[in-house]
Design a protein around this motif. Structure first.
Motif, PDB file in Angstrom:
ATOM      1  N   SER A 110       0.826  -1.194   0.000  1.00 60.28           N
ATOM      2  CA  SER A 110       0.000   0.000   0.000  1.00 60.28           C
ATOM      3  C   SER A 110       0.873   1.262   0.000  1.00 60.28           C
ATOM      4  O   SER A 110       1.895   1.304   0.688  1.00 60.28           O
ATOM      5  N   GLY A 111       0.487   2.240  -0.794  1.00 64.56           N
ATOM      6  CA  GLY A 111       1.205   3.512  -0.795  1.00 64.56           C
ATOM      7  C   GLY A 111       2.412   3.547  -1.713  1.00 64.56           C
ATOM      8  O   GLY A 111       3.223   4.459  -1.638  1.00 64.56           O
ATOM      9  N   GLU A 115      -6.921  -3.118  -8.125  1.00 64.18           N
ATOM     10  CA  GLU A 115      -7.329  -3.992  -7.018  1.00 64.18           C
ATOM     11  C   GLU A 115      -8.813  -4.335  -7.111  1.00 64.18           C
ATOM     12  O   GLU A 115      -9.581  -4.065  -6.190  1.00 64.18           O
ATOM     13  N   SER A 122      -1.893   3.139  -7.657  1.00 60.89           N
ATOM     14  CA  SER A 122      -3.118   3.791  -8.128  1.00 60.89           C
ATOM     15  C   SER A 122      -2.804   5.080  -8.871  1.00 60.89           C
ATOM     16  O   SER A 122      -3.468   5.407  -9.856  1.00 60.89           O
TER      17      SER A 122
HETATM   18  N1  ATP Z   1      -3.264  14.461  -3.242  1.00 59.75           N
HETATM   19  C1  ATP Z   1      -2.135  13.901  -2.781  1.00 59.75           C
HETATM   20  N2  ATP Z   1      -1.126  14.681  -2.338  1.00 59.75           N
HETATM   21  C2  ATP Z   1       0.003  14.118  -1.864  1.00 59.75           C
HETATM   22  N3  ATP Z   1       0.212  12.810  -1.768  1.00 59.75           N
HETATM   23  C3  ATP Z   1      -0.751  11.982  -2.193  1.00 59.75           C
HETATM   24  C4  ATP Z   1      -1.964  12.484  -2.717  1.00 59.75           C
HETATM   25  N4  ATP Z   1      -2.740  11.430  -3.034  1.00 59.75           N
HETATM   26  C5  ATP Z   1      -2.036  10.331  -2.723  1.00 59.75           C
HETATM   27  N5  ATP Z   1      -0.837  10.645  -2.225  1.00 59.75           N
HETATM   28  C6  ATP Z   1       0.216   9.717  -1.821  1.00 59.75           C
HETATM   29  O1  ATP Z   1       0.662   9.031  -2.952  1.00 59.75           O
HETATM   30  C7  ATP Z   1       1.183   7.767  -2.564  1.00 59.75           C
HETATM   31  C8  ATP Z   1       0.819   6.737  -3.576  1.00 59.75           C
HETATM   32  O2  ATP Z   1      -0.573   6.527  -3.486  1.00 59.75           O
HETATM   33  P1  ATP Z   1      -1.296   5.370  -4.316  1.00 59.75           P
HETATM   34  O3  ATP Z   1      -2.764   5.540  -4.037  1.00 59.75           O
HETATM   35  O4  ATP Z   1      -0.860   5.417  -5.709  1.00 59.75           O
HETATM   36  O5  ATP Z   1      -0.779   4.049  -3.613  1.00 59.75           O
HETATM   37  P2  ATP Z   1      -1.191   2.556  -3.945  1.00 59.75           P
HETATM   38  O6  ATP Z   1       0.060   1.867  -4.319  1.00 59.75           O
HETATM   39  O7  ATP Z   1      -2.298   2.527  -4.901  1.00 59.75           O
HETATM   40  O8  ATP Z   1      -1.663   2.039  -2.540  1.00 59.75           O
HETATM   41  P3  ATP Z   1      -2.933   1.140  -2.178  1.00 59.75           P
HETATM   42  O9  ATP Z   1      -2.493  -0.249  -2.330  1.00 59.75           O
HETATM   43  O10 ATP Z   1      -3.190   1.507  -0.773  1.00 59.75           O
HETATM   44  O11 ATP Z   1      -4.033   1.523  -3.097  1.00 59.75           O
HETATM   45  C9  ATP Z   1       0.635   7.485  -1.170  1.00 59.75           C
HETATM   46  O12 ATP Z   1       1.710   7.485  -0.256  1.00 59.75           O
HETATM   47  C10 ATP Z   1      -0.277   8.651  -0.880  1.00 59.75           C
HETATM   48  O13 ATP Z   1      -0.120   9.049   0.443  1.00 59.75           O
END
Ligand code: ATP
Ligand code: MG
Lengths: 329, 324
Positions: free
Chosen positions: A43-44, A181, A48
C-alpha cells in the motif's frame, strides 16, 4: 509484437503548496494486445497514481504528471488533448476500481449509469442503450439482469456492483482495461468469479489488462508479466512465473513471503512473513536504496547509492545484490 | 409501508402541535398585562368595575387551565378565537393575510435556493479562484448582515436613490385593475422584500453548497464519472451537483421556522401586509388570541413542510428507506 500501451519514464509529483513530492519516479512498462501486466506492491507504493495517470484522471492540480510518455498505439497520452482523452476514457481505455459500491453514483440506478457511458460514446437512443446495457449485464453474469438494471447500487452486493463496473468497462470496445485492485473489497469466492470474468472479457475481445494487486500469487495466476513497485519506483519487472519462482529483489521475496503458502495441498499455511517496517512516506525517502532500511541483505553501498533498474536475463532488477545465482538459468 | 409511515408521522405531528399550543398559551399568559389592560390604557379610563366586567365578558377571570382547555377544544374545531382588536374571527384574519406571507416566503426561498445553488456551484467548480473568493466573501458578508439593515439599505438604494422600485406595501393603491397590471405591480412590490429575506438564506445555501460539492468531488463515483469520458461540465452537473443538493434540502426544513421569524422583520420594514406584520401588531396590542392563532398556524406549516421534505428526501436519495 508491438505493445499496445507503453509507459516510458513516467514521473508523477504531488505539490500541496510547497516543495513538489515525487509519488512515482521514472516508471516504464508495457503491455501487449490480449496480454495482462500485473503491477504489484504494498500500500502507498504509487500503483493507483500510476493507473490514474494512464487515463489522465489524477487529482489535478495537486498531483500531476511531470515527465515521461504514455504511448498508446501511435499517440502520446501525456500530451494528448483533453478532448481526445474524453474520447478514449471509458471507451477505448477503461478502468475498474477497488471499492465497487462507492464507485457507483448512489442516487442513480446502475442501468442509468451504464446507459450513460454507452450514450457518451455512441449516438444511439436511450432505448437501444438500455437493451445494450442489459446485454452487458448478462454477459457479466449478473443474475436477473432485467430487474436489477433498475436497482440502486446500495441494493446490490459488492460482487454484483463489481460486475456492473466490469459491464461498464466493457461498454465500449476497450483495448486496455485498468483494474485497480478489483477484488480487494470482495469475498474470496467472489474474487475468483470476478477474475474469471475479466479473463473471459479478455479472451473474447483481445483487450489488454493492467492488473493492480497486492498479491503476487494472484498476479502469477492472471498475468504474463509483472512490475513490482516500491516507494514510487519499479524495483523488479519481467515474466511473472520466473519472478514468482525465484525473486531477484529482496523486496519481491518479502512480498512472496507475505502470501499464505498453499503448496502442500492447502493444508500447511506458512506464517505470514511480513516485511518488517513500512513503506516510506513520499518525500521521506532515504538517500540510497529506498528499501535499504527494511532489507535483510543490506550493505553499506545500499545506504549511499540508489541502484538503477538493470537487465538480468529477461528481467530488470534494481538491486546491487540480487539473488543472481538463481536467475542464471 | 408508506401508509404506516405517514400515519405514524401524522400522529407525532398531532402530539407536537398540542404541546406547542400549550406552550404558546402559557408563555403568553405569563407575560404581564392582558387585553383588558391594553384596552383600558388606550381609552384612558380605568374604572375597576368596568374592567372586571370586561374580563368576565372575555373569560379572562376564569382559572388558567379552564382557559387552556377552552382554547384547545376550540382549536380542534378550527376555531382560533376572536380578535377584539380587529373585530374579526382570528381564522378569517389569518386566512386574509396568509397569501401575502406565502407569496413572500415562497419567492424568498426560491431565490435563496436557486441563488445559493448557482453561486455555490460557481464557487466550487473553481476552488480558490478569484471567482470563488468573490462569492465566498460576499456570502460571508450577507450572512452576517442583519435583516432589517439590509432591507433599509435596499430601500435607500433602489427606492429612494434610483426610484426604480416601490419601498413598501404590496400593491399601488389606485393602479389599473386588469390582471396583467396587477401581477406586474405586485411583482414590483415583491422584489425588495423577497430579496431582503432571501439574502441570509442564499448566503447559507451558497456556503453549504460549495462545501458539499468540494466534499462530493473527492468521492469514488466522481472518479468513475471522469473515467467514463464525461466532460468536466457533465461530471459536475450529472453527478456532483445532484448529490450535493441533498444536505441543502434537509437544512431547508430545519430553517423554515427561522424564515417565518425573519419574515416578521421584513414584513414590518416593508409594510408587507402578511402574517408577520399581523403578528407584530398582535404582539404590541396584546391581542393574545390572534398571536396564539398565528403561532399555531406557523407551527402547523413548519411541521407539514418538514413532513413533505422528509418524503421528498427519501424520494431523492434512494438509500433512505421510508419507515426505516
Ligand atoms: N493528493 C495527494 N497529495 C500528496 N500525496 C498523495 C496524494 N494522493 C495520494 N498521495 C500519496 O501518494 C502515494 C501513492 O498513493 P497510491 O494511491 O498510488 O498508492 P497505492 O500503491 O495505490 O496504494 P494502495 O495499495 O493503498 O491503493 C501514497 O503514499 C499517498 O499518500
Ligand atoms: Mg491504490
Amino acid at each position: 509484437m508491438r505493445p499496445i500501451l507503453e509507459v516510458r519514464e513516467l514521473s508523477i509529483h504531488a505539490s500541496s503548496g510547497g516543495q513538489p513530492i515525487p509519488l512515482v519516479e521514472k516508471v516504464s512498462f508495457s503491455v501487449e494486445k490480449g496480454a495482462t501486466l500485473a503491477l504489484v506492491g504494498e500500500s502507498g507504493c504509487g500503483k493507483s497514481m500510476t493507473a490514474l495517470s494512464l487515463m489522465r484522471i489524477l487529482p489535478e492540480p495537486a498531483v500531476r504528471i511531470v515527465g515521461g510518455e504514455i504511448r498508446f498505439e501511435d499517440e502520446d497520452l501525456v500530451s494528448a488533448s483533453e478532448r481526445r482523452m474524453e474520447q478514449l476514457r471509458g471507451n477505448i481505455i477503461s478502468m475498474i476500481f477497488q471499492d465497487p459500491i462507492a464507485s457507483l453514483n448512489p442516487i442513480q440506478t446502475v442501468g442509468d449509469q451504464i446507459v450513460e457511458v454507452i450514450r457518451t460514446h455512441n449516438p444511439i437512443s436511450r432505448k437501444e442503450a438500455r437493451a445494450r446495457a442489459i446485454e452487458l449485464l448478462r454477459s457479466v453474469r449478473l443474475p436477473d439482469a432485467e430487474r436489477r438494471i433498475n436497482y440502486y447500487p446500495h441494493r446490490l452486493s459488492g460482487g454484483m456492483c463489481q460486475r456492473v463496473m466490469i459491464a461498464m468497462a466493457m461498454a465500449g470496445a476497450p483495448k486496455v482495461i485498468i483494474a485497480d485492485e478489483p477484488t480487494t473489497a470482495l469475498d474470496t469466492t467472489v474474487q475468483a468469479q470476478v477474475m474469471a470474468l475479466l479473463r473471459k472479457a479478455q479472451t473474447e475481445t483481445g483487450t489488454a489488462i493492467i492488473l493492480i494487486t497486492h498479491n503476487l500469487a494472484a498476479a502469477a495466476e492472471a498475468a504474463e508479466n509483472v512490475a513490482v513497485m516500491y516507494a514510487g519506483r519499479i524495483i523488479e519487472q519481467g515474466p511473472v512465473r520466473e519472478i514468482f519462482l525465484s525473486p531477484a529483489h529482496p523486496y519481491t521475496e518479502g512480498l512472496l513471503g507475505a502470501i499464505p503458502d498453499n503448496a502442500e495441498g492447502g493444508v500447511e499455511i506458512a506464517p505470514l512473513a511480513e516485511i518488517p517496517g513500512n513503506v516510506p512516506r513520499p518525500g521521506t525517502l532515504p538517500s540510497g536504496c529506498a528499501f535499504a532500511p527494511r532489507c535483510k541483505n543490506v550493505q553499506q553501498r545500499c545506504r549511499n547509492e540508489r541502484p538503477d533498474l538493470t537487465a538480468h536475463g529477461n528481467r530488470r532488477v534494481a538491486c546491487f545484490f540480487p539473488y543472481s545465482q538463481m536467475i542464471a538459468q | 409501508m408508506m401508509k404506516r409511515y405517514l400515519v405514524r408521522r401524522a400522529g407525532q405531528a398531532v402530539v407536537v402541535l398540542i404541546l406547542i399550543a400549550c406552550v404558546n398559551f402559557l408563555i403568553l399568559k405569563l407575560a404581564p398585562g392582558d387585553l383588558v389592560d391594553v384596552l383600558a390604557g388606550e381609552s384612558g379610563g380605568s374604572d375597576p368595575h368596568y374592567l372586571h366586567l370586561l374580563r368576565e365578558q372575555y373569560g379572562l377571570d376564569r382559572p388558567l387551565y379552564v382557559q387552556l382547555f377552552q382554547y384547545l377544544s376550540n382549536l380542534v374545531q378550527l376555531d382560533l378565537g376572536y380578535s377584539f382588536r380587529f373585530n374579526m374571527p382570528v381564522r378569517d384574519l389569518i386566512l386574509m393575510r396568509l397569501p401575502a406571507t406565502l407569496l413572500l416566503m415562497f419567492s424568498s426561498l426560491a431565490i435563496a435556493l436557486l441563488g445559493g445553488i448557482t453561486f455555490g456551484v460557481a464557487a466550487a467548480r473553481a476552488p480558490r479562484s478569484l471567482r470563488d473568493s468573490l462569492i465566498s466573501t460576499t456570502a460571508l458578508l450577507a450572512y452576517s448582515t442583519p435583516l432589517f439593515w439590509a432591507g433599509l439599505m435596499l430601500i435607500i438604494l433602489f427606492s429612494v436613490k434610483f426610484g426604480v422600485l416601490p419601498s413598501g406595501g404590496m400593491a399601488t393603491v389606485d393602479g389599473p385593475k386588469d390582471i396583467v397590471s396587477i401581477i406586474v405591480d405586485v411583482s414590483r412590490h415583491l422584489v425588495l422584500p423577497s430579496i431582503t429575506l432571501a439574502l441570509f438564506y442564499m448566503a447559507t445555501y451558497t456556503r453549504l453548497m460549495r462545501a458539499s460539492m468540494l466534499d462530493i468531488y473527492n468521492m469514488d463515483f466522481v472518479r468513475t464519472a471522469k473515467a467514463k469520458g464525461l466532460t468536466p461540465h457533465q461530471v459536475a452537473y450529472r453527478h456532483v451537483v445532484p448529490n450535493s443538493i441533498l444536505p441543502l434540502i434537509s437544512l431547508f426544513g430545519v430553517q423554515l421556522g427561522s424564515v417565518l421569524g425573519g419574515s416578521v422583520v421584513v414584513e414590518v420594514v416593508f409594510g408587507w401586509p402578511g402574517l408577520g406584520s399581523l403578528a407584530f401588531d398582535a404582539l404590541f396590542q396584546r391581542d393574545v388570541n390572534l398571536l396564539m392563532g398565528i403561532l399555531f398556524l406557523s407551527s402547523v406549516m413548519v411541521i407539514l413542510v418538514n413532513l413533505a421534505i422528509d418524503l421528498l428526501y427519501s424520494w431523492l436519495d434512494p438509500r433512505i428507506e421510508v419507515g426505516a
